[in-house]
Scaffold this motif. Structure first.
Motif, PDB file in Angstrom:
ATOM      1  N   ARG A 141      -0.489  -6.729   7.024  1.00 50.53           N
ATOM      2  CA  ARG A 141       0.518  -5.758   7.424  1.00 50.53           C
ATOM      3  C   ARG A 141      -0.043  -4.842   8.506  1.00 50.53           C
ATOM      4  O   ARG A 141      -0.008  -3.621   8.429  1.00 50.53           O
ATOM      5  CB  ARG A 141       0.987  -4.950   6.223  1.00 50.53           C
ATOM      6  CG  ARG A 141       1.786  -5.760   5.238  1.00 50.53           C
ATOM      7  CD  ARG A 141       2.225  -4.905   4.066  1.00 50.53           C
ATOM      8  NE  ARG A 141       2.921  -3.708   4.518  1.00 50.53           N
ATOM      9  CZ  ARG A 141       4.199  -3.682   4.846  1.00 50.53           C
ATOM     10  NH1 ARG A 141       4.905  -4.804   4.833  1.00 50.53           N
ATOM     11  NH2 ARG A 141       4.775  -2.573   5.241  1.00 50.53           N
ATOM     12  N   SER A 161       8.657  -1.958   3.598  1.00 51.75           N
ATOM     13  CA  SER A 161       7.425  -1.331   3.122  1.00 51.75           C
ATOM     14  C   SER A 161       7.081  -1.781   1.712  1.00 51.75           C
ATOM     15  O   SER A 161       5.953  -1.584   1.249  1.00 51.75           O
ATOM     16  CB  SER A 161       7.567   0.195   3.155  1.00 51.75           C
ATOM     17  OG  SER A 161       8.404   0.652   2.099  1.00 51.75           O
ATOM     18  N   GLN A 162       8.032  -2.388   1.024  1.00 52.82           N
ATOM     19  CA  GLN A 162       7.810  -2.885  -0.325  1.00 52.82           C
ATOM     20  C   GLN A 162       7.287  -4.315  -0.331  1.00 52.82           C
ATOM     21  O   GLN A 162       7.105  -4.920  -1.375  1.00 52.82           O
ATOM     22  CB  GLN A 162       9.116  -2.808  -1.112  1.00 52.82           C
ATOM     23  CG  GLN A 162       9.701  -1.409  -1.199  1.00 52.82           C
ATOM     24  CD  GLN A 162      11.116  -1.415  -1.749  1.00 52.82           C
ATOM     25  OE1 GLN A 162      11.461  -2.230  -2.605  1.00 52.82           O
ATOM     26  NE2 GLN A 162      11.944  -0.508  -1.262  1.00 52.82           N
ATOM     27  N   PRO A 166       0.794  -1.233   0.000  1.00 52.35           N
ATOM     28  CA  PRO A 166       0.000   0.000   0.000  1.00 52.35           C
ATOM     29  C   PRO A 166       0.823   1.279   0.000  1.00 52.35           C
ATOM     30  O   PRO A 166       0.444   2.256  -0.649  1.00 52.35           O
ATOM     31  CB  PRO A 166      -0.824  -0.123   1.286  1.00 52.35           C
ATOM     32  CG  PRO A 166      -0.026  -1.040   2.156  1.00 52.35           C
ATOM     33  CD  PRO A 166       0.643  -2.000   1.223  1.00 52.35           C
ATOM     34  N   ASN A 167       1.949   1.295   0.716  1.00 52.18           N
ATOM     35  CA  ASN A 167       2.741   2.518   0.839  1.00 52.18           C
ATOM     36  C   ASN A 167       4.236   2.217   0.704  1.00 52.18           C
ATOM     37  O   ASN A 167       5.009   2.407   1.645  1.00 52.18           O
ATOM     38  CB  ASN A 167       2.467   3.199   2.183  1.00 52.18           C
ATOM     39  CG  ASN A 167       1.016   3.593   2.340  1.00 52.18           C
ATOM     40  OD1 ASN A 167       0.502   4.390   1.571  1.00 52.18           O
ATOM     41  ND2 ASN A 167       0.354   3.006   3.335  1.00 52.18           N
ATOM     42  N   PRO A 168       4.681   1.758  -0.448  1.00 55.43           N
ATOM     43  CA  PRO A 168       6.105   1.413  -0.602  1.00 55.43           C
ATOM     44  C   PRO A 168       6.988   2.650  -0.553  1.00 55.43           C
ATOM     45  O   PRO A 168       6.639   3.706  -1.080  1.00 55.43           O
ATOM     46  CB  PRO A 168       6.156   0.748  -1.981  1.00 55.43           C
ATOM     47  CG  PRO A 168       4.986   1.310  -2.715  1.00 55.43           C
ATOM     48  CD  PRO A 168       3.918   1.529  -1.686  1.00 55.43           C
ATOM     49  N   ARG A 169       8.140   2.502   0.102  1.00 57.38           N
ATOM     50  CA  ARG A 169       9.116   3.590   0.189  1.00 57.38           C
ATOM     51  C   ARG A 169      10.475   3.072  -0.233  1.00 57.38           C
ATOM     52  O   ARG A 169      10.871   1.966   0.139  1.00 57.38           O
ATOM     53  CB  ARG A 169       9.200   4.127   1.617  1.00 57.38           C
ATOM     54  CG  ARG A 169       8.007   4.920   2.067  1.00 57.38           C
ATOM     55  CD  ARG A 169       8.058   5.172   3.569  1.00 57.38           C
ATOM     56  NE  ARG A 169       9.407   5.435   4.052  1.00 57.38           N
ATOM     57  CZ  ARG A 169       9.750   5.394   5.345  1.00 57.38           C
ATOM     58  NH1 ARG A 169       8.859   5.086   6.262  1.00 57.38           N
ATOM     59  NH2 ARG A 169      10.997   5.656   5.714  1.00 57.38           N
TER      60      ARG A 169
END
Length: 297
Positions: free
Chosen positions: A280, A246-247, A237-240
């Motif tokens: 998550r 977060s990926q 949802p929020n990859p950095r």
């Protein structure tokens, strides 16, 4: 000072278990350049192999050590434990030309199912930091596989799946997604070839792992059925870019440990899985501590 040192040592141990990962190591897999050699469903690699058929080294690498096998041969298949406990392994072999097709592997009537911790386990059985028999250990796990009698001469592909593994990122309650590896052989001769599927259901179950020696069950997390922790078409949802975790879509669940057989071999054919699914969701203090250490490396 002493408590600080202990805390740092604990975090270092957790950092060593940061990324849940595994792969078939003997024989060598096709390899996966995009995903650093592994094929993890939580990071978007959804199989059925670690690389597509067109990228197989048996087609593209003249130095690849092609192995010639025969119908009826017994092969030894190995993988490293990579500090992770629990789960199941399925082995299935089909003609090479079909190896981009999930349905072909799932229909293989001579598949072999075993515990992930087959002939392996933690280095220290008394280390209960992550739970009973859940400690680190990088030994070689293994099982055997018999080349099917209905496999024709020519190139063939063996698929290895690991599912139901646990202790994701130092979280004893968290289970993670599936991992896939394939290797390619050449089949030549051996037992007389029979029509495909003519021998009926020849699937084999082998239970007994480090936590349940001498039994027909395995310890596992999340699910005992392939596909339940494949994450489908989900995307993080929020990859950095500065946060590798977060990926990922991991963990699959936070249900804790189960004990049983692969779903295909449960009485009645049922599966026990995912009583509570958090995906998550809220991360444990253990996760947060390990991540803070890893972020500084």
């Amino acid at each position: 000072m002493r408590s600080t040192i202990i805390s740092l040592l604990s975090c270092a141990l957790l950092a060593s278990q940061v990324y849940a990962h595994s792969m078939m190591t003997v024989p060598r897999g096709r390899g996966n350049v995009e995903w650093w050699g592994t094929c993890a469903s939580g990071f978007g690699c959804h199989g059925p192999c670690d690389a597509k058929r067109s990228l197989s080294p048996i087609l593209n690498d003249p130095t690849y050590p092609v192995q010639t096998i025969r119908r009826g041969d017994t092969l030894t298949i190995s993988w490293q434990r990579f500090n992770h406990p629990g789960g199941f392994v399925r082995l299935a072999m089909i003609p090479f030309e079909e190896s981009d097709d999930w349905a072909a592997f799932n229909a293989a009537n001579a598949a072999k199912f075993s515990c992930y911790e087959s002939n392996c386990g933690p280095d220290d059985p008394n280390d209960a930091y992550f739970g009973h028999m859940n400690g680190p250990g990088d030994g070689l796990c293994s099982t055997s596989f018999t080349v099917p009698q209905d496999l024709p001469d020519g190139k063939a592909t063996l698929q290895w799946i690991w599912y139901g593994g646990g202790v994701y990122y130092g979280q004893p309650e968290a289970g993670f997604g599936e991992y896939y590896t394939c290797t390619d052989y050449v089949v030549q001769g051996g037992s007389d070839l029979v029509p495909r599927g003519s021998l009926g259901d020849r699937r084999v179950w082998q239970g007994g792992d480090a936590s349940n020696p001498g039994t027909d069950v395995c310890k596992y997390w999340s699910s005992n059925r392939i596909g339940d922790c494949s994450f489908g078409d989900q995307r993080p949802p929020n990859p950095r870019a500065d946060d590798l975790l977060s990926q990922s879509l991991e963990p699959c669940s936070r249900t804790g440990e189960f004990v049983g057989r692969a779903a295909e071999f449960e009485v009645g054919g049922g599966s026990r899985h995912l009583r509570k699914r958090f995906g998550r969701g809220v991360r444990s203090d253990v996760y947060v501590g390990a991540h803070s250490v890893n972020a500084t490396r």
